[in-house]
Design an enzyme around this catalytic site. Sequence first.
Site, PDB file in Angstrom:
ATOM      1  CG  ASP A 235       1.094  -2.701  12.684  1.00  0.00           C
ATOM      2  OD1 ASP A 235      -0.050  -2.213  12.627  1.00  0.00           O
ATOM      3  OD2 ASP A 235       1.991  -2.309  13.442  1.00  0.00           O
TER       4      ASP A 235
HETATM    5  O1  CEZ Z   1      -2.909  -1.571  10.677  1.00  0.00           O
HETATM    6  C1  CEZ Z   1      -2.118  -0.568  10.150  1.00  0.00           C
HETATM    7  C2  CEZ Z   1      -1.624   0.209  11.364  1.00  0.00           C
HETATM    8  O2  CEZ Z   1      -2.726   0.808  11.970  1.00  0.00           O
HETATM    9  O3  CEZ Z   1      -1.064  -1.107   9.409  1.00  0.00           O
HETATM   10  C3  CEZ Z   1      -0.089  -0.139   8.997  1.00  0.00           C
HETATM   11  C4  CEZ Z   1       0.509   0.531  10.218  1.00  0.00           C
HETATM   12  O4  CEZ Z   1       1.499   1.460   9.883  1.00  0.00           O
HETATM   13  C5  CEZ Z   1      -0.587   1.234  10.966  1.00  0.00           C
HETATM   14  O5  CEZ Z   1      -0.090   1.875  12.098  1.00  0.00           O
HETATM   15  C6  CEZ Z   1       0.936  -0.852   8.157  1.00  0.00           C
HETATM   16  O6  CEZ Z   1       1.285  -2.060   8.679  1.00  0.00           O
HETATM   17  O7  CEZ Z   1      -2.211  -6.188  11.806  1.00  0.00           O
HETATM   18  C7  CEZ Z   1      -2.398  -6.179  10.603  1.00  0.00           C
HETATM   19  O8  CEZ Z   1      -2.049  -7.019   9.841  1.00  0.00           O
HETATM   20  C8  CEZ Z   1      -3.197  -5.035  10.015  1.00  0.00           C
HETATM   21  O9  CEZ Z   1      -3.022  -4.954   8.649  1.00  0.00           O
HETATM   22  C9  CEZ Z   1      -2.703  -3.802  10.496  1.00  0.00           C
HETATM   23  O10 CEZ Z   1      -1.362  -3.815  10.171  1.00  0.00           O
HETATM   24  C10 CEZ Z   1      -3.317  -2.582   9.861  1.00  0.00           C
HETATM   25  C11 CEZ Z   1      -4.835  -2.641   9.911  1.00  0.00           C
HETATM   26  O11 CEZ Z   1      -5.365  -3.221   8.833  1.00  0.00           O
HETATM   27  C12 CEZ Z   1      -5.434  -1.282   9.881  1.00  0.00           C
HETATM   28  O12 CEZ Z   1      -5.220  -0.787   8.639  1.00  0.00           O
END
Ligand code: CEZ
Length: 812
Positions: free
Chosen positions: A496
């Site tokens: 993300d």
């Molecule tokens: O969210 C996750 C997502 O729900 O991060 C993963 C992604 O594949 C999942 O779909 C890897 O990036 O926005 C942020 O910085 C957060 O770290 C999100 O990326 C993260 C949340 O912490 C939930 O875990």
Amino acid sequence: MIRSTKNNEYYELTSPIIMPKASGFLWNEKMMVHVNCRGYVVAQFMQPEPAKYSYAPNLEAKTFMQPEQPYYAHHPGRFVYVKDEVSGEIFSAPYEPVRSLPDKYKFSVGKNNILWEIECNDIVIEMSLSLPKDDVIELWRVKVKNLSQNKRKLSIYPYFSIGYMSWMNQSGEYKKDLQGIVCSCITPYQKYQDYYKNKDFSDKTFLLADKEPVSWEVNQETFEGEGGITLPSAIQEEVLPKGDALYEMPVAALQYKMELNPGEEKDYRFMFGPAKSEEDIELIRKKYFIDKSESGDGGSNLSAASKLSAAPKLIDGFNLAEIEYAKYIADGRGCIQIKTPDTDLDNFVNHWLPRQMYYHGKTNRLCTDPQTRNYLQDNMGMSYIKPKVARDAFLIALSQQNESGAMPDGIILSEGAKLKYINQVPHTDHCVWLPICLSAYLDETNDYQILDEKVPFAKSTKMSSVFEHINLAMHWLISDRDRRGLNFIKQGDWCDPMNMVGYKGKGISGWLTMATSYAFMIWAGICEESEHVVIGKEFLLEAHKTNEVINKYLWDGEWFARGITDDNIIFGISKDVEGRVYLNPQGWALLCCAADEIKQKKIIKAVREQLETPFGVEKLAPAYTSMREDVGRLTQKYPGTAENGAVYNHAAAFYIYALYSVGEKDNAYRLLRKMIPGPDPKDIIKRGQLPVFIPNYYRGAYRQIPRTAGRSSQLFNTGTVTWFYRCLIDGLFGLQGSTSGLRINPQLPSDWQEVTVKRTFRGAELHIDIKREPGLKTTQVYVNGNYIEGSIIKELKAGFEYKVLVKIPPSN
Ligand code: CEZ
């Protein structure tokens, strides 16, 4: 001490201080409570957007569940202060806020309830928390026991934090007719339009009691006084001041006085939760606290008061709700029950893993617009638990596909919901998950009819079959590439916060190009099985072509690069000081067969030497310690946390699945095992988490910041669990479904001689013994004593049981 109870129904911790963040969680489809061993609680419910009923003591930002939740003295919690009326001694259960170390302490995390047993000076306080199946209510029990040889005069003070409800309007008072405390607020807003949106919110928080208290206090400051939360002034008085809160921070504190003879005990029950109105709270009281046994008509004609001090054996809504909730959770069982040389793994896989998968599939992480990749993967997991739920989810997701073939960043699950937070940032990977997740569903159910289901497109009346929808998505992936044939990343792919590699429209994702090749391979297989042979061949060719491009532009010599930026800078390579090697390109290069045998050995070596730690395999290393503007937000996360070099279990699960796909069974098992805390108690303590769920990450940057390495994020929202399950089904035990039956291809770790698995498959029950047979060259399968040719057990009938013996060669 940390241990699983004999029947593995609970995991127990007998100290409140060796793992202060140790936690468990309960949920139903409207709410979730995350409870730590010391009594702190993070709770939320859906209305339909996530909302709170027990708030922090200050204004808090509305956001998604965060990792490494910090706790602090006034953090929301559920506590019971206990005062010996003779000695004046005070302690609190489960441990906060008084923090006096008990003589005995036990925190027991169960699947449908969480228990504490605290003993101080021969007084035992037992607390238990459960939920009803459908309502948003915390069901609490408190038992007080006198273990001493003499009569004890005590006061107990159940204390449920309410917090700072609203800067616009907040108050609270004790309601005699409801026998409880009701606090009210107005969810803050400024735009008049929001008045109409908010006016039906459950802006009240109630604490109802089954026994009448001698006193209460609803004003936080009055309750604490100068003593503060660790030794509140109010409980040092004979009785609580019975005050209210008038645009003052409320609290829900009650007092019960008792004289307990030696061995005597007293029980109390409480309900805590949100409500729209006092009428609703009255109904909740009736539904849960009115004894059904006596009058069988719900006792509505009897005065509430006489009912309150109910007869001993109660059959009321409260008890029935606990029983019904236990059934609800038990209903989320997986499709394998295992017995291996690793009993702690057995415990986790048989009791805890399917529960966490069920939570994801049933609640969609309690949001109304789950990220598309999360929604598809979480529901992929339901293929092994409730296939119908998975089927419906695939159809819902496809009905929101654009006619261009592109998938949205989030799937809207409730009317009027909007795409929020990260779903407002364009990511390019969502299409790859369609065939990848659907293939697990098809393996498990053989429901190829789903491909013929007609489904609309977003904002369109056009209807197409599921097959056409996915085919379109595959073509979209082909179209969304640069002139080299590499997939664009825009502002993110699976990762993300990798949001500045391609925001200028040129940057590509090496990982996504590999995931696309793998998706093409899987789709080609599905096309083959559903008689779309030509299209199947087309996508197999596309996969091969993509693998050539991957090897041409992304191979760095010892491992594969992560991507190429807008300015054509290749990153995740040996010359990078930070973010030198990323895990995902390595795992997915194995999965999509872009890595030939030589490259396989090199990348497995690189991962082991640079990314593996005692706590699992890191997502990248070295972690970034400063911003890299052509990679993005990821590099600003604290080194070793989340995507910036943590042991990010979702990525690790991909890698482990990939290792099984190339027969690396010992490497795969070693890393799979590291994903669950323990069995060595020292490891559990270092991670600070009980082995009752898999967190989204354990701290990484092991070679840079060893002090915090291994620490659990305690965040149980993670796509890891469904992939862990696939590693077990398709890899370790090799009991994977196929169109013609159950394919048997176990990959036991070399030091395992024998395992047994009870496998539920398309309604049939298979009792499978897998044993090493000296001198055997290839696997042999016997069903009900009969040798079967090949490794697929066919014509299995639902409702039938089968005894299966799988003889496998000795480990070399
Ligand atoms: O969210 C996750 C997502 O729900 O991060 C993963 C992604 O594949 C999942 O779909 C890897 O990036 O926005 C942020 O910085 C957060 O770290 C999100 O990326 C993260 C949340 O912490 C939930 O875990």
